[in-house]
Design an enzyme around this catalytic site. Structure first.
Site, PDB file in Angstrom:
ATOM      1  N   LEU A  11      21.372  14.671   5.616  1.00 48.22           N
ATOM      2  CA  LEU A  11      22.015  14.003   4.491  1.00 48.22           C
ATOM      3  C   LEU A  11      21.245  13.299   3.524  1.00 48.22           C
ATOM      4  CD1 LEU A  11      25.617  13.920   5.524  1.00 48.22           C
ATOM      5  CD2 LEU A  11      24.670  15.930   4.875  1.00 48.22           C
ATOM      6  N   ARG A  18      21.615   0.388  -4.853  1.00 47.60           N
ATOM      7  CA  ARG A  18      21.532  -0.972  -4.358  1.00 47.60           C
ATOM      8  C   ARG A  18      20.008  -1.582  -4.143  1.00 47.60           C
ATOM      9  NH1 ARG A  18      25.237  -1.458   0.747  1.00 47.60           N
ATOM     10  NH2 ARG A  18      24.396  -3.495   0.890  1.00 47.60           N
ATOM     11  N   ASN A 363     -30.041   3.456   3.747  1.00 49.91           N
ATOM     12  CA  ASN A 363     -29.548   2.236   3.439  1.00 49.91           C
ATOM     13  C   ASN A 363     -29.482   1.842   2.064  1.00 49.91           C
ATOM     14  OD1 ASN A 363     -29.604  -0.522   5.032  1.00 49.91           O
ATOM     15  ND2 ASN A 363     -30.488  -0.651   2.843  1.00 49.91           N
TER      16      ASN A 363
END
Length: 452
Positions: A11, A18, A363
């Protein structure tokens, strides 16, 4: 248990007002996954298992999330919000197919586990018509109480309706239920709305089961596992519980965490052996860390693959699409995005590598930037094996730096550089074929002379 078919109905139609957010409640994240995703991942999967998600109107984002996490999920819309039993009947089509076990879960309970769902199904295999999940509340105020007599569930009494003695009961209703599938639809259809709100509540199923002469039982779990999320404060509480679980699991799996309480993990983080995580590291979703890797302090990593014996950080940021080969090094204040760095690559400080492929043992010096965005489109930078990029260099994509090429410090490279070439650009680009090898030769001679 494996021979019994199941349908789990989740559900997830609540608005979550809120939460004070435009985002549907069940899409708020905990440990890098939505609340809904956690529940769907805990639900039964595989042969004989079906999944239905009940969503609210105009919540297509929730439906999309359900299908993303569980492509087998069906979605149903609850047009009116008239209680939990009414929400269940939105999925009538799925329920009517008649699975052996029907489970009811909620999309805002991210801490629920697959083990708990399995425990709830066990009594159904023994003939019970209904299993209700309960927990012992530290403070039961406001919770519905589970009234049990001789091990059988007699009623679910809401706090407002409970007697003085019933309010002393600490066993509370978590809302999660499991029905024997053969009579589940009959029981839910019998639930009425003779209450102050005129809504249909699943809690009334207990009374109906007893009226039918069937058995209802309780399975207990921890209060933490059934935390429902209705506010941002509760969301933060659930995050804390989840992080504690994830840290504990990582430590038990052999990960070294110097200050585990400062490390944040995602629910799907995977670790190899002998991994070390230093303090204040944040790991988002989609991260795998292989054997022997070290993640130094204050690094942030999302959707990245980290190979064996890789060193990351401190203060590194690995963005989505990063792949670090075995033994590579990412240093302080380095950011990567959509970048593959092969084995042994070093990017030790103050650099950005985005939309790039860097060959093994290359590098990249401090201040190296792959300029991947021209204001309209992203472009790729390709760097070959063993290349050396000097400090404060900008590689303007699309551009290819050849294997073993040498880029001088302060260069802005706008054209492809061949293999073994030396490239320096200040006012204009200069490329010397084979210059990189000659440059290294001279450097070695100078070093040898200095050592005499």
């Amino acid at each position: 248990m494996t021979a019994r078919s199941s349908l789990t109905v989740v559900l997830a139609a609540g608005e979550g007002t809120r939460m004070r957010s435009s985002l549907p409640k069940v899409l708020h994240p905990v440990a890098g996954q939505s609340l809904l995703a956690h529940v769907l991942n805990a639900a039964s999967a595989g042969e004989g298992s079906a999944l239905a998600v009940v969503i609210g109107p105009d919540h297509e984002a929730v439906a999309d999330e359900a299908r993303r996490v569980r492509p087998d999920a069906q979605t149903f819309v609850q047009r009116e919000r008239l209680g939990t039993a009414h929400a269940m009947l939105a999925a009538r089509e799925a329920i009517a197919r008649g699975a052996d076990d029907l489970l009811v879960a909620f999309g805002d309970t991210p801490l629920i586990s697959a083990e708990t769902f399995a425990r709830m199904r066990a009594p159904l295999a023994q003939g019970a018509a209904l299993t209700v999940l309960g927990f012992r509340a530290a403070d039961a105020t406001g919770y519905g109480r589970l009234v049990v007599d001789n091990g059988k569930l007699v009623a679910i009494r809401e706090h407002a309706d409970a007697s003085e003695d019933e309010r002393k009961i600490t066993l509370c209703n978590a809302g999660v239920m499991a029905f024997g599938g053969s009579r589940a639809l009959e029981i839910i259809d019998r639930i009425g709305n003779a209450n102050a709100k005129g809504e249909y509540y699943l809690t009334d199923a207990v009374t109906i089961v007893r009226e039918l002469g069937l058995e209802a039982v309780v399975i207990e779990t921890s209060e933490d596992e059934v935390r429902g999320i209705n506010t941002k404060a509760q969301l933060a509480e659930a995050e804390a519980v989840m992080q504690a679980r994830l840290r504990k699991a990582a430590l038990e799996a052999g990960v070294t965490m110097i200050a585990p309480e400062t490390v944040y993990l995602a629910a799907d983080t995977t670790f190899g052996k002998d991994v070390t995580i230093e303090p204040f590291v944040v790991i988002g979703p989609g991260v795998s860390i292989d054997d022997g890797a070290v993640i130094h302090a204050f690094s942030h990593i999302v959707e990245a693959r980290i190979g064996k014996k890789v060193s990351v950080g401190p203060y590194a940021r690995l963005r989505p699409g990063t792949s670090l080969g075995d033994g590579s090094r990412i240093g302080n204040f380095v950011e990567t995005k959509a970048a593959t760095l092969e084995a042994g690559v070093k990017v030790n400080h103050l650099s950005y590598v985005g939309d790039a492929h860097v060959g093994a043992n290359s590098n990249l010096g401090a201040g190296t930037i792959t300029c991947n965005y021209d204001g309209f489109l992203k472009h790729k930078t390709l760097i070959g094996e063993g290349a050396f990029v000097g400090t404060n260099s900008s590689l303007v994509a699309p551009v290819k730096i050849g294997s073993r090429a040498y880029i001088g410090s302060g260069s802005v490279i706008t054209k492809d550089v061949p293999d073994d070439a030396l490239a320096v650009e200040r006012s204009q680009q200069t490329i010397r074929e084979g210059g990189a090898a000659r440059y290294r030769e001279l450097k070695l001679k100078a070093k040898a002379a200095k050592g005499k």
